[in-house]
Design an enzyme around this catalytic site. Structure first.
Site, PDB file in Angstrom:
ATOM      1  N   HIS A  42      -3.888   1.954   6.673  1.00 50.74           N
ATOM      2  CA  HIS A  42      -3.549   3.341   6.388  1.00 50.74           C
ATOM      3  C   HIS A  42      -2.066   3.609   6.606  1.00 50.74           C
ATOM      4  O   HIS A  42      -1.445   4.376   5.861  1.00 50.74           O
ATOM      5  CB  HIS A  42      -4.371   4.312   7.227  1.00 50.74           C
ATOM      6  CG  HIS A  42      -4.134   5.733   6.817  1.00 50.74           C
ATOM      7  ND1 HIS A  42      -4.716   6.289   5.691  1.00 50.74           N
ATOM      8  CD2 HIS A  42      -3.308   6.693   7.327  1.00 50.74           C
ATOM      9  CE1 HIS A  42      -4.274   7.518   5.541  1.00 50.74           C
ATOM     10  NE2 HIS A  42      -3.417   7.791   6.519  1.00 50.74           N
ATOM     11  N   ASP A  85       0.507   5.200   3.954  1.00 51.43           N
ATOM     12  CA  ASP A  85       1.490   6.260   4.217  1.00 51.43           C
ATOM     13  C   ASP A  85       2.898   5.830   3.811  1.00 51.43           C
ATOM     14  O   ASP A  85       3.659   6.615   3.220  1.00 51.43           O
ATOM     15  CB  ASP A  85       1.490   6.613   5.700  1.00 51.43           C
ATOM     16  CG  ASP A  85       0.338   7.529   6.100  1.00 51.43           C
ATOM     17  OD1 ASP A  85      -0.305   8.100   5.204  1.00 51.43           O
ATOM     18  OD2 ASP A  85       0.095   7.670   7.312  1.00 51.43           O
ATOM     19  N   HIS A 102       6.174   8.711   9.175  1.00 55.28           N
ATOM     20  CA  HIS A 102       6.791   9.434   8.060  1.00 55.28           C
ATOM     21  C   HIS A 102       8.293   9.636   8.249  1.00 55.28           C
ATOM     22  O   HIS A 102       9.083   9.453   7.312  1.00 55.28           O
ATOM     23  CB  HIS A 102       6.106  10.791   7.878  1.00 55.28           C
ATOM     24  CG  HIS A 102       4.654  10.685   7.530  1.00 55.28           C
ATOM     25  ND1 HIS A 102       4.204  10.016   6.414  1.00 55.28           N
ATOM     26  CD2 HIS A 102       3.557  11.149   8.172  1.00 55.28           C
ATOM     27  CE1 HIS A 102       2.886  10.094   6.381  1.00 55.28           C
ATOM     28  NE2 HIS A 102       2.465  10.765   7.422  1.00 55.28           N
TER      29      HIS A 102
END
Length: 316
Positions: free
Chosen positions: A243, A247, A270
């Protein structure tokens, strides 16, 4: 070469829609995806806003926040939040142009992965346009560090991700995903990996206005006993790092063009992904713009450098 070289740009064949709730806002939202012309890129329109004609382009220059998700636009004003799973699908399936209408401030979380977007776009179909596709080819290393975390781009003959995470939680621990990325690899290895979080953080996140739509239906949750509490368990033994790779794909899709190179990160997120992308694109000696060409019938595609215009979609 380890990369799917496509000579021409793509878009959707027909319109398709999805509905759900925002994982942080908890608000119901419907999102519509439509075909778009060549060189338009990925463009969001908030059709619920007073100024519905205002567009938000899916570019790193439009990032307004990176706390727990990637936000495009003004977090205090007109914006679209949690775009990373959608943008990872755009990157993974090789979609260059798309018009997106959304009637709320956050992309729906759906099942917490990119799989519902994959299903929707494959249902709509992907068609080829007549305009050439351009790539960003990394030609020298670029690295950024933040405490113990780091991220870098390296020259590579394909598009490759090497993502490493390291959590104190025994349910996660240290995991590494490494692989060249194409559409089939994305669908097989990455798209189904769900977002995750810790039960111990829930009350703090709620108090801060986050995770209001989070549930066991759309998140992998690690309980106070340091075990996954979802009844169905994990979709992959290393779903957590997959995951995180998803991202990273979504954040790097905001370059405005696919990159040819290797992206590596350790304990990233992020904010670090966006910072690494900005660092790369701010150094014009670190990359070049290339197109594919087939000089003779039957020959495989070759990459050639092109003169980019003064204004390019990924300009900061």
């Amino acid at each position: 070469m380890g990369i799917e070289l496509h000579e021409y740009q793509t878009t959707l064949s027909t319109r398709v829609s999805l509905s759900g709730i925002g994982v942080h806002s908890g608000k119901a939202v419907t999102i519509h995806f439509s075909p778009a012309d060549a060189d338009m890129g990925i463009v969001f329109s908030r059709i619920d806003a007073a100024d519905a004609s205002h567009e938000i382009r899916a570019l790193v220059s439009e990032i307004g926040g990176t706390d727990l998700s990637t936000i495009l636009g003004d977090p205090a004003g007109l914006h679209v939040a949690t775009v990373e799973h959608l943008m990872a699908t755009v990157f993974g399936l090789g979609i260059d142009n798309m018009s997106i209408e959304i009637d709320g401030p956050e992309v729906p979380v759906l099942d917490g992965s990119a799989q519902p977007f994959v299903d929707a776009f494959e249902q709509a179909g992907i068609r080829t346009l007549e305009a050439k596709r351009r790539y960003i080819r990394v030609i020298k290393p670029v690295r950024i560090e933040s405490g113990a975390s780091w991220a870098e781009f390296l020259p590579h003959s394909g598009t490759r991700f090497e993502v490493e995470i390291d959590f104190e939680s025994a349910a996660i621990g240290r995991q590494i995903y490494a692989g060249n990325m194409g559409a089939e690899t994305f669908k097989r290895d990455i798209a189904r990996a769900r977002t995750f979080g810790f039960m111990k953080d829930v009350e703090r996140l709620w108090a801060a206005g986050y995770a209001l739509g989070s549930s066991l239906e759309n998140s992998v949750v690690i309980g106070d006993d340091d075990r996954v509490i979802n009844m169905e368990g994990l979709r992959f033994a290393d779903e957590f790092v997959r995951h995180k790779t998803l991202d990273a794909m979504g954040d790097l899709a905001l370059a405005g063009a696919r990159f040819i190179g290797c992206f590596r990160s350790y304990r990233g997120g992020h904010r670090l992904n966006a910072a690494a992308l900005r660092r790369l694109l701010s150094d014009r000696s670190a990359f070049e713009i290339v197109e594919t060409t087939r000089r003779e019938r039957g020959r495989s595609a070759e990459l050639i450098a092109v003169n980019a215009p003064v204004f390019v979609p990924w300009a900061l």
